[in-house]
Scaffold this active site. Structure first.
Site, mmCIF file in Angstrom:
data_model
loop_
_atom_site.group_PDB
_atom_site.id
_atom_site.type_symbol
_atom_site.label_atom_id
_atom_site.label_comp_id
_atom_site.label_asym_id
_atom_site.label_seq_id
_atom_site.Cartn_x
_atom_site.Cartn_y
_atom_site.Cartn_z
ATOM 1 N N SER A 248 0.832 -1.209 0.000
ATOM 2 C CA SER A 248 0.000 0.000 0.000
ATOM 3 C C SER A 248 0.860 1.250 0.000
ATOM 4 O O SER A 248 2.023 1.227 0.405
ATOM 5 C CB SER A 248 -0.945 0.071 1.211
ATOM 6 O OG SER A 248 -1.766 -1.055 1.277
ATOM 7 N N ASP A 320 7.680 -8.653 11.012
ATOM 8 C CA ASP A 320 7.676 -10.108 11.201
ATOM 9 C C ASP A 320 6.899 -10.422 12.471
ATOM 10 O O ASP A 320 7.362 -10.126 13.573
ATOM 11 C CB ASP A 320 9.113 -10.609 11.304
ATOM 12 C CG ASP A 320 9.196 -12.132 11.344
ATOM 13 O OD1 ASP A 320 8.135 -12.782 11.285
ATOM 14 O OD2 ASP A 320 10.316 -12.661 11.435
ATOM 15 N N ASP A 323 6.655 -16.864 13.378
ATOM 16 C CA ASP A 323 7.881 -17.665 13.403
ATOM 17 C C ASP A 323 7.538 -19.132 13.170
ATOM 18 O O ASP A 323 6.505 -19.632 13.646
ATOM 19 C CB ASP A 323 8.605 -17.528 14.749
ATOM 20 C CG ASP A 323 9.132 -16.131 14.977
ATOM 21 O OD1 ASP A 323 9.754 -15.566 14.059
ATOM 22 O OD2 ASP A 323 8.900 -15.579 16.079
#
Length: 794
Positions: A248, A320, A323
């Site tokens: 975006s 992030d 995991d």
């Protein structure tokens, strides 16, 4: 002769009756945009004006009445889309489409979003306004479901009608959050490269954040092959009937940099294209509330919105928050796994997936304390190498409903800032501007720091207890910039500056769009709405010309054919634009495919090379790797007696490019224009059936733009060179606080998801041409140009 005449008249009569039936049936199935209706649950008469693009402007005496009405009108335009959206997270698409969707269902059912939704709902305050308004919205949907005409897709596919519940709302938000994540694509591939080729091969990927030269600036007053996971998840998202969120742009300019002295706001979230398109627009006005919002199908509060006081939008943070862990099974008991405190039992859950064209499938899901095992949920994973998935969204209290409610009910910038703390996941860049002159960029997400020796770009050790350690940041540490000294904020999914000296890991996109946005915003101090309209359609790359210069230094230009010389000259004079009649982008993007193929496929193999093409990390590394003469990737591992150089690979790739384009688009380089190879088609799930394609799909169209320009119309590199756009701006919005009633927007196709509605595709041509339409807020103007539908209480 008489018999023949009678037969002819009979055939004609039957034909006329069929036509009349189709017309009457079609009229019955169309959305109702005028007249009067009775609506259960509303207390007072509510009026809806549908403007000239089918956008409802709802005038009600209470927010509850407005939400019930919104649910009804949203359903009459998007019930099919709502049905698909609510079925993804719990794994219920196979009930509609059969075994072709079983892989998707097994994966999503196994993740546990459905159970997380149930847990979140149990913790809700049932007396809260957000809960009560959500129930009102669902009441409206369910009345249409019971009393309104059945969408044609329901009849073609055979969809049983089930009432919508608040769990559907949470599941829709859950799927949205998952589609942001990139770890499941990138981490297994990076692990394979590390284990098979060594860390030297990863230097070009910059997974330490070293390739992010344009960073978002905070401003505060204080040896197992794992790529099957990547391949499977990429395929699931690619083949989902509901598109993923990808990237975006947004920028907000303060009063000091606008001609009017008022804030200007722009936002264009990048989402996979589909039909119907992602957003449903609606304008709600009550005595105590007004909001012009953009809604996901089946959700009660807008993720994007504005009123006369403030505007907000979003881009993906790309942090992030997921995991993957390699678990170690107990060799004596496959239902146990190793932890730092000894062996623990897996939690084992059984689920039943109903499949339309076969018998039910029983899915057995194992969960460690990290999360569900992906073995059995995706293809290609060995049972003795269990991989679990830890995801922030499933590990923390889910307050997404209250969070989205708070965004559209904020009282001021401080109130807005604090409401974002409720979002543990997904990570978002939430953009803000208001009529008082405030501007802001604020990140959402429960952020954490891992030990220095743990690299979250790889699959982690699930048994040692060290790789799972997380030091959580207080929300006050999340990156943000409120009223910065440079008087603008922006986001283009690029890397943020270090947090407390910690460069936060993520799957950020390259600097191209960010660099171009800064280039345009920085020097100018008299911005207008018209300037923003031009900028949001900008198709010039700030980085591609420099990549071309790297290419030119590597190509052997001594023995080029005349066609190759002409093509090279097109590249030499290119300024990075991607207009329909430009020739250079056709050459450049075809070259990039052959360069990537000749550089990476020999080491990775075909499947893993295709995975690489689908990742953000590929886009990050091209500019750096192509200029690096010492990269180990240049050598072709399949030629044992020879070591290839950068110049050899680039020259070969250029020659292959020209040969391919000569065959594909002719011998005249001047005819290799971008419009011939860059097209978009907005695909409906039923458009996969050839006979239904022209009825349900919108397009194809020639279109400008490209990968990683502001007008980011994205495609995957392929040898065929048919750059079919898969994703792009899901809307282009510009709010001008000097004239908020004349703010503008556009959708990729149209407001309605009903193919019989005139608003199914009435914005498509405008969108492709970079045009806009008004987001009307003036009641007199709305009344003068709209159809009127009155809802009366029972």
């Amino acid at each position: 002769m008489r018999l023949l005449k009678k037969i002819s008249l009979s055939v004609l009569l039957i034909f006329v009756l069929i036509v009349v039936f189709i017309l009457i049936y079609g009229f019955y199935l169309k959305p109702k945009y005028d007249g009067e209706m009775v609506l259960n649950s509303i207390k007072k008469e509510t009026t809806v004006y549908f403007d000239d693009y089918g956008i409802p402007h709802i005038y009600a005496q209470s927010q509850k009445d407005a939400m019930t009405t919104l649910g009804y009108v949203h359903a009459q335009d998007r019930l099919w889309q709502m049905e698909l959206m609510r079925r993804i997270a719990p794994g219920r698409l196979s009930e509609l489409f059969g075994s072709v969707m079983l892989k998707n269902d097994k994966f999503f059912a196994g993740l546990g979003m459905d159970e997380d939704s149930e847990k979140a709902i149990a913790q809700l305050d049932k007396n809260s306004e957000s809960y009560q308004l959500t129930l009102a919205y669902l009441d409206g949907i369910n009345q249409f479901l019971e009393e309104g005409p059945t969408p044609i897709e329901f009849q073609l596919v055979g969809v049983p009608k089930e009432k919508f519940t608040i769990k559907d709302v949470y599941n829709i938000f859950g799927y949205m959050a998952f589609s942001f994540a990139m770890a499941q694509k990138s981490d297994p591939l990076m692990t394979d490269i590390r284990d098979e080729l060594g860390m030297d091969y990863l230097k070009d990927f910059g997974i330490d954040g070293s390739l992010a030269h344009t960073k978002l600036k905070s401003f505060k007053e204080k040896s197992e092959a794992y790529s099957e996971i990547s391949k499977s998840v990429a395929s699931l998202l690619e083949n989902s009937p509901v598109p993923p969120f990808i990237g975006s742009n947004s920028w907000v300019v303060g009063p000091q940099k606008t001609k009017s002295g008022k804030v200007l706001f722009a936002n264009d979230p990048h989402i996979g294209f589909s039909q119907p398109c992602t957003w449903y627009e609606a304008h709600i006005v009550t005595p105590d509330y007004e909001m012009y919002g953009y809604y996901l199908a089946g959700t009660p509060f807008p993720l994007l919105g504005h009123n006369r006081e403030y505007a907000y939008g979003l881009t993906m943070f790309e942090n992030d928050d997921m995991d993957l862990f390699l678990e170690t099974n107990n060799p004596e008991n496959e239902n146990q796994y190793q932890t730092k405190d000894g062996f623990k039992n897996y939690q084992i859950i059984e689920k039943v997936i109903k499949v339309k064209d076969s018998s039910d499938v029983v899915l057995k899901v194992k969960k460690s304390h990290h999360g569900p095992l992906l073995n059995g949920l995706v293809d290609g994973l060995k049972e003795d190498k269990p991989i679990s998935m830890w995801w922030t969204y499933l590990q923390h209290k889910n307050q997404i409903l209250d969070a989205v409610y708070s965004l559209c009910h904020a009282k001021n910038v401080e109130d807005f800032h604090q409401s974002i703390e409720l979002i543990a996941a997904p990570g978002l860049n939430i953009m803000y501007g208001d009529a008082k002159g405030n501007i802001a960029w604020i990140t959402s997400g429960k952020l954490y720091k891992m030990p220095e020796n743990v690299n979250p770009n790889f699959i982690l050790n699930g048994a040692n207890g060290e790789d799972e350690e997380k030091e959580y940041y207080d929300f006050s540490e999340n990156p943000y910039a409120i009223n910065p000294a440079w008087n603008y904020v922006y986001s283009a999914n690029n890397q943020v500056e270090p947090i407390d000296d910690y460069l936060y890991p993520g799957y950020y996109l390259p600097e191209d769009r960010a660099k171009r946005i800064v280039q345009l915003l920085e020097p100018k101090n008299d911005w207008t709405k018209e300037d923003f309209m031009k900028m949001i359609n900008d198709d010039q790359s700030s980085v591609a010309p420099s990549i071309v210069q790297s290419i030119l230094t590597g190509i052997n230009q001594n023995d080029l054919s005349e066609t190759e010389k002409t093509a090279l000259n097109e590249l030499k004079k290119w300024n990075g634009s991607n207009a329909l009649t430009d020739v250079a982008p056709t050459i450049y993007n075809q070259f990039l495919f052959y360069y990537l193929k000749n550089t990476f496929e020999d080491e990775l193999g075909k499947d893993r090379f295709n995975i690489l093409l689908s990742t953000h990390i590929l886009k990050q590394m091209i500019a750096f790797q192509i200029a690096n003469e010492d990269s180990p990737w240049w050598d072709n591992s399949s030629t044992k007696d020879k070591k290839e150089s950068r110049n050899e690979i680039l020259t070969l790739s250029f020659q292959q490019t020209i040969s391919h384009l000569e065959k594909k688009v002719g011998n005249q380089v001047s005819g290799w224009t971008w419009n011939k190879v860059h097209t978009v088609e907005h695909k409906h799930p039923l458009g996969e059936v050839a006979a239904l394609r022209s009825y349900f799909n919108v397009g194809p169209f020639e279109i400008n733009g490209s990968n990683e320009v502001i007008n980011n119309l994205m495609f995957t590199f392929t040898e065929a060179g048919n750059h079919q756009v898969k994703a792009g701006p899901s809307t282009r919005r510009i709010i001008d606080f000097s004239d908020v009633e004349n703010s503008v927007s556009i959708l990729p196709t149209g407001q309605s998801g009903n193919p019989l509605s005139q608003h199914y595709d009435d914005q498509a041509v405008m969108y492709n041409e970079g045009k806009f339409r008004k987001m009307k807020m003036n009641r007199k103007e709305i009344e003068a140009s709209s159809r009127k539908l009155v809802f009366k209480p029972r």
